[in-house]
Design an enzyme around this catalytic site. Structure first.
Site, PDB file in Angstrom:
ATOM      1  N   ALA A  59     -24.032 -14.420   8.523  1.00 37.41           N
ATOM      2  CA  ALA A  59     -23.355 -15.605   8.001  1.00 37.41           C
ATOM      3  C   ALA A  59     -22.925 -16.565   9.101  1.00 37.41           C
ATOM      4  O   ALA A  59     -22.884 -17.778   8.885  1.00 37.41           O
ATOM      5  CB  ALA A  59     -22.151 -15.188   7.152  1.00 37.41           C
ATOM      6  N   VAL A  84     -20.343 -11.753   2.486  1.00 31.93           N
ATOM      7  CA  VAL A  84     -19.468 -11.055   3.415  1.00 31.93           C
ATOM      8  C   VAL A  84     -18.507 -10.215   2.578  1.00 31.93           C
ATOM      9  O   VAL A  84     -17.749 -10.759   1.772  1.00 31.93           O
ATOM     10  CB  VAL A  84     -18.679 -12.043   4.312  1.00 31.93           C
ATOM     11  CG1 VAL A  84     -17.881 -11.284   5.359  1.00 31.93           C
ATOM     12  CG2 VAL A  84     -19.621 -13.049   4.962  1.00 31.93           C
ATOM     13  N   ILE A  85     -18.589  -8.902   2.737  1.00 30.82           N
ATOM     14  CA  ILE A  85     -17.728  -7.983   1.990  1.00 30.82           C
ATOM     15  C   ILE A  85     -16.683  -7.434   2.961  1.00 30.82           C
ATOM     16  O   ILE A  85     -17.026  -6.989   4.063  1.00 30.82           O
ATOM     17  CB  ILE A  85     -18.545  -6.840   1.362  1.00 30.82           C
ATOM     18  CG1 ILE A  85     -19.572  -7.409   0.363  1.00 30.82           C
ATOM     19  CG2 ILE A  85     -17.614  -5.839   0.666  1.00 30.82           C
ATOM     20  CD1 ILE A  85     -20.512  -6.370  -0.241  1.00 30.82           C
ATOM     21  N   GLU A  88     -13.185  -2.722   7.237  1.00 28.24           N
ATOM     22  CA  GLU A  88     -11.965  -2.111   7.765  1.00 28.24           C
ATOM     23  C   GLU A  88     -11.359  -2.880   8.938  1.00 28.24           C
ATOM     24  O   GLU A  88     -10.280  -2.543   9.396  1.00 28.24           O
ATOM     25  CB  GLU A  88     -12.271  -0.678   8.212  1.00 28.24           C
ATOM     26  CG  GLU A  88     -12.718   0.207   7.069  1.00 28.24           C
ATOM     27  CD  GLU A  88     -13.130   1.589   7.541  1.00 28.24           C
ATOM     28  OE1 GLU A  88     -13.119   1.852   8.763  1.00 28.24           O
ATOM     29  OE2 GLU A  88     -13.481   2.408   6.685  1.00 28.24           O
ATOM     30  N   THR A  89     -12.061  -3.905   9.436  1.00 26.99           N
ATOM     31  CA  THR A  89     -11.568  -4.624  10.610  1.00 26.99           C
ATOM     32  C   THR A  89     -11.337  -6.094  10.288  1.00 26.99           C
ATOM     33  O   THR A  89     -11.687  -6.578   9.207  1.00 26.99           O
ATOM     34  CB  THR A  89     -12.580  -4.525  11.772  1.00 26.99           C
ATOM     35  OG1 THR A  89     -13.741  -5.290  11.424  1.00 26.99           O
ATOM     36  CG2 THR A  89     -12.966  -3.081  12.057  1.00 26.99           C
ATOM     37  N   HIS A  91     -12.948  -8.473  11.492  1.00 39.59           N
ATOM     38  CA  HIS A  91     -14.216  -9.196  11.600  1.00 39.59           C
ATOM     39  C   HIS A  91     -14.488 -10.000  10.330  1.00 39.59           C
ATOM     40  O   HIS A  91     -15.041 -11.100  10.392  1.00 39.59           O
ATOM     41  CB  HIS A  91     -15.355  -8.212  11.887  1.00 39.59           C
ATOM     42  CG  HIS A  91     -16.673  -8.871  12.116  1.00 39.59           C
ATOM     43  ND1 HIS A  91     -16.915  -9.696  13.197  1.00 39.59           N
ATOM     44  CD2 HIS A  91     -17.826  -8.822  11.404  1.00 39.59           C
ATOM     45  CE1 HIS A  91     -18.163 -10.133  13.136  1.00 39.59           C
ATOM     46  NE2 HIS A  91     -18.736  -9.618  12.063  1.00 39.59           N
ATOM     47  N   ARG A 129     -20.820 -12.316  -8.901  1.00 36.57           N
ATOM     48  CA  ARG A 129     -20.936 -13.711  -8.488  1.00 36.57           C
ATOM     49  C   ARG A 129     -22.373 -14.108  -8.190  1.00 36.57           C
ATOM     50  O   ARG A 129     -22.758 -15.264  -8.371  1.00 36.57           O
ATOM     51  CB  ARG A 129     -20.052 -13.963  -7.263  1.00 36.57           C
ATOM     52  CG  ARG A 129     -18.590 -14.023  -7.646  1.00 36.57           C
ATOM     53  CD  ARG A 129     -17.654 -13.763  -6.477  1.00 36.57           C
ATOM     54  NE  ARG A 129     -16.259 -13.859  -6.893  1.00 36.57           N
ATOM     55  CZ  ARG A 129     -15.600 -12.951  -7.615  1.00 36.57           C
ATOM     56  NH1 ARG A 129     -16.243 -11.857  -8.001  1.00 36.57           N
ATOM     57  NH2 ARG A 129     -14.346 -13.124  -7.961  1.00 36.57           N
TER      58      ARG A 129
END
Length: 172
Positions: A59, A84-85, A88-89, A91, A129
């Site tokens: 992305a 973009v899912i 844990e960070t 980012h 979506r």
């Protein structure tokens, strides 16, 4: 909750001259982005627009590819697609914010871009979506680009002055 709300959708624009759209997709979650691309191509076809699809690694590279095409190629508009899912960070925040900000800045410079980069918490949200028969966010991004192209064409001949008229524009 959003599924129960009703939203107004602008009718698709019509064009007298051909339209060329570049669809830039980051296929990290390919099953999801394939749906986004199908939706974008379907809406473009409904308006008679010609499309070309290119893939980039992620992305963050989508706006860079659009900027390059805006400088070096001949497209009327662009459709930015990806997913973009949240992980844990942090980012996730960087990718979401920076890709969106770069696309917005390109738009403010005059590029006609529909942003269909999904930013979601989980895979089910992304699928809902992306599905063409569902929310069709790829189609919505293509429609946004096409509406901006229609406005750009409408306004392309209009030029504002800087607060005064030259003698050439003044009737004596």
């Amino acid at each position: 909750m959003a599924a129960t709300e009703q939203h107004y959708t602008l009718p698709l624009p019509q064009f007298d001259k051909p339209v060329k759209l570049l669809i830039v997709v980051a296929p990290y979650y390919k099953d999801i982005t394939d749906q986004l691309v199908a939706g974008a191509e379907g809406v473009a076809t409904a308006c008679g627009a010609e499309t070309e699809v290119i893939e980039v690694p992620g992305a963050l590279e989508v706006p860079t590819a659009i900027a390059m095409a805006e400088r070096m190629a001949n497209y009327d508009g662009y459709v930015a697609l990806g997913c973009v899912i949240r992980g844990e960070t942090t980012h996730y925040e960087t990718v979401c914010n920076d890709s969106s900000r770069a696309i917005t800045l390109l738009g403010l410079q005059g590029a006609c871009i529909g942003n269909g980069i999904l930013t979601v918490e989980n895979r089910p949200q992304a699928l809902a979506r992306a599905e063409v028969a569902g929310q069709n966010k790829g189609g919505g991004a293509a429609a946004a680009a096409l509406h901006l192209i229609a406005h750009a064409r409408r306004w392309s001949g209009a030029r504002k002055g800087i607060g005064f008229r030259s003698d050439a524009g003044h009737q004596a």
